[in-house]
Design an enzyme around this catalytic site. Structure first.
Site, PDB file in Angstrom:
ATOM      1  CE1 TYR A 146      36.795 -51.334  18.793  1.00 41.71           C
ATOM      2  CE2 TYR A 146      34.343 -50.818  19.249  1.00 41.71           C
ATOM      3  CZ  TYR A 146      35.492 -51.377  18.278  1.00 41.71           C
ATOM      4  OH  TYR A 146      34.920 -51.963  17.159  1.00 41.71           O
ATOM      5  CB  CYS A 165     -17.152 -65.777  25.009  1.00 39.42           C
ATOM      6  SG  CYS A 165     -18.685 -67.181  24.892  1.00 39.42           S
TER       7      CYS A 165
HETATM    8 ZN   LIG Z   1     -17.509 -69.164  24.566  1.00 41.56          ZN
END
Ligand SMILES: [Zn+2]
Length: 674
Positions: A231, A433
């Site tokens: 550059y 769950c």
């Molecule tokens: Zn739970």
């Protein structure tokens, strides 16, 4: 090659050196190889064989000599003949404008042309060419003195060992400045190979590039995918003919040096600002990292006139983007419970600023994701936030883990909300769950329902309080709540209770697509619910639909269809729907059928970004009213993508598939609404 004469070998070696360097240039600088890798290897081997037979034919600029220097014990110091200056930074448009105004004042002009160059996120180096041959390569160091790493820089194939120029045009001395960097794609490939070989991955391309340049063994440097962009220049004697930065870049390119092709010259400062801001949002499209834009006064005479203050030139400034990667400590890995009972791990971080925002938690998706990244609480981690993308943890810093005894993370065995066992079905990424009455699940279900059904005042904390009070076991129970039930909740006064009851009551008259969305059927978000509500006039009709009938609806595939059928097959869900019906929640569509002869009939739209005047909802209504439909993702079936400000990946996808992209004005015109 056994019977060649020395003369023949010399001629052929020169020819091969030329060919190989030309092919290197095509491959590494122009990105346009004209021969195969095998062919290149064949030429390279042939040259090496000749040089082995006639060692005196081996020249320092021979491509065989890129690698071959023995490992160094230490790097020698190298004093730059012209100091490598460092740039002042500008954060934001105001600071850039202040720089411009100051420079204009010093020059006594109203404005001046500038060159804007992408600021490559790599390592600054200097290359010294004498009579066109690379003789020294050095790191920037402190700007005055760096380290001599010539043998390493010679291994970078985009750096010419000899400048391309006729002998008469080669400067006696030319010192080239630029940046060594790695492409993201090549960096990723290298990391994959390292991980496969059991070696630690590098944190990011910049660190990997800097580390590779400072290897004592050049063979190690040669094995890393380094590249180079030039550059600017330091010492040049005789001085180059270029009078401007812009023509200087062209001259560097003519010497066979790689120059970034995104640099632009601007007459007007407003255009410089626009360039900086455009690249801030587009920077991810590049295969290399940039951390800003360097803006330089174009005229070299004006640069001279402005000079430097200390080590900072007055004629250039670095416009810096907020960093997209940062390091922080992973404090812990927690899990929360989603609407479907899914167990979602997330990282709790020492808050860190990245991509312009402060990040303190990051989703970790699922168990396998955490394990694949081997994230451990206590790790120092790399956090990335690129553009509008959700922040992510890239990887842990293994070198920071050394000496610490951090145990691997394990998915908890019990739900944090209800203590029930967590179960991960075989073949699924998610764990769940197992308690269908899990209060955490119910809280999420309620909150989702309240949001979609637009029940004003029913926020997250209140959903939680309702679950804990034991008065609400599913969303159907919301409509049976009494004033007394509500007043019994913490921090609930008489007036707010009355307001909440009113807003619950008013949610009974929502359009069918909202009810379908609010039920929280897996894979059925707002867009799919709209399509379903249009295909089936009532919730009962939807509940009675077969997988085949559902799949006949556009955008509804087998996975979604199956999910809908299973949802309505489950007894608890049917009980909820009966509660809603008894409470008087509207379960069918009263609104007039969608016109099938509208101006947009049969047209599928995808919305992205922020439109100037219409909200997402208003734009959708406009399209539906004219008989069109709206989809959430771009596919070959998409007719138009309507793009506003900050349009993201959908826009890129549309361009990739060649789908017409229109703006709000064009949408209004098509819909006959302007
Ligand atoms: Zn739970």
């Amino acid at each position: 090659m056994t019977n060649v004469t020395r003369e023949e070998a010399e001629r052929r070696a020169a020819e091969l050196r030329d060919l190989i360097e030309r092919y290197n240039y095509q491959y590494y600088v122009l990105d346009a190889p004209s021969i195969s890798d095998e062919e290149w290897d064949r030429l390279f081997r042939e040259l090496r064989d000749i040089e082995e037979r006639f060692p005196d034919l081996r020249t320092p600029d021979s491509p065989t000599q890129r690698v071959g220097a023995p490992p160094a014990a230490a790097f020698a110091k190298y004093r730059h003949s012209v100091p490598m200056l460092s740039l002042a930074n500008a954060f934001g448009a105001d600071e850039l404008r202040a720089w411009h105004d100051r420079v204009a004042r010093l020059l006594g002009v109203a404005s001046f042309p500038c060159v804007a160059e992408l600021k490559i996120d790599g390592l600054a180096i200097a290359l010294r060419y004498e009579r066109g041959v690379l003789v020294v390569g050095a790191t920037r160091g402190d700007g005055t003195t760096g380290e001599e790493v010539t043998a390493n820089l010679r291994t970078i194939r985009s750096i010419p060992l000899r400048l391309h120029a006729a002998p008469a045009d080669v400067p006696e001395v030319l010192e080239v400045r630029g940046e060594v960097y790695m492409r993201r794609s090549e960096f990723d490939r290298m990391n994959e190979q390292r991980i496969a070989a059991g070696q630690p991955a590098f944190a990011n391309p910049r660190n990997a590039a800097a580390g590779a340049v400072r290897q004592l063994d050049p063979a190690v440097t040669a094995s890393r995918p380094l590249r180079f962009f030039a550059y600017g220049i330091g010492e040049a004697s005789p001085p180059l003919a270029a009078q401007t930065q812009w023509t200087l870049l062209a001259a560097l390119r003519d010497f066979g040096l790689p120059v970034n092709d995104q640099a632009r010259r601007f007459e007007r400062f407003e255009d410089v600002l626009a360039f900086c801001s455009a690249w801030e949002s587009k920077r991810h499209e590049l295969d290399y990292g940039i951390d800003g834009v360097v803006v330089k006064v174009d005229s070299l005479a004006q640069q001279q006139e402005l000079g430097s203050v200390g080590r900072e030139p007055r004629w250039a400034i670095a416009y810096k983007y907020p960093p997209e990667e940062a390091q922080t400590t992973l404090l812990s890995i927690e899990v929360n419970v989603g609407r479907t009972g899914s167990i979602n791990p997330y990282a709790v971080l020492e808050p860190v600023r990245v991509g312009g925002v402060t990040v303190s938690t990051v989703s970790l998706h699922n168990e396998d994701y955490v394990k694949a990244k081997d994230l451990r609480p206590g790790d120092v981690v790399v956090v990335r936030r690129a553009g509008e993308v959700i922040p992510e943890i890239v990887r842990p810093l293994l070198e920071a883990r050394a000496g610490k005894d951090l145990p691997r993370w394990e998915l908890p065995r019990h739900c944090p909300a209800c203590g029930a066992e967590i179960y991960r079905p075989p073949g699924e990424a998610m764990a769940y769950c197992t308690n269908s009455a899990c209060p955490a699940q119910l809280r999420e279900v309620l909150f989702h329902f309240a949001q979609v059904m637009d029940i004003v005042g029913l926020g997250y904390a209140l959903c939680n309080a309702l679950v804990e009070s034991g008065r609400v076991h599913d969303v159907g129970d919301l409509y049976a709540l009494t004033k007394d039930d509500l007043i019994a909740l913490p921090r609930m006064g008489e007036k707010s209770a009355a307001n909440l009851l009113r807003s619950i009551a008013s949610s009974k008259d929502r359009p069918l697509w909202r009810v379908i969305t609010a039920l929280g059927i897996r894979f059925v978000g707002e867009q799919n619910a709209r399509l379903l509500a249009r295909a089936f006039p009532s919730l009962d009709a939807l509940a009675a639909a077969t997988v085949e009938q559902l799949q006949a609806v556009e955008q509804i595939g087998p996975k979604i269809a199956q999910s809908i059928v299973s949802f309505f097959a489950q007894k608890p869900n049917r009980i909820v729907i009966e509660k809603l019906r008894r409470a008087g929640v509207r379960l069918e569509e009263h609104a007039p059928e969608r016109p099938t002869d509208g101006r947009l009939a049969g047209k599928v739209f995808v919305l992205t970004g922020t439109l100037p005047t219409l909200t997402r909802e208003q734009a959708t209504q406009l399209i539906l009213a004219a008989g069109g439909s709206v989809a959430s993702s771009v596919s070959k079936k998409t007719s138009y993508v309507v793009a506003g400000d900050a349009a993201g990946s959908k826009l890129a996808k549309a361009q990739e598939l060649g789908i017409p992209v229109i703006d709000e004005a064009e949408l209004r015109r098509l819909a006959g609404a302007s």
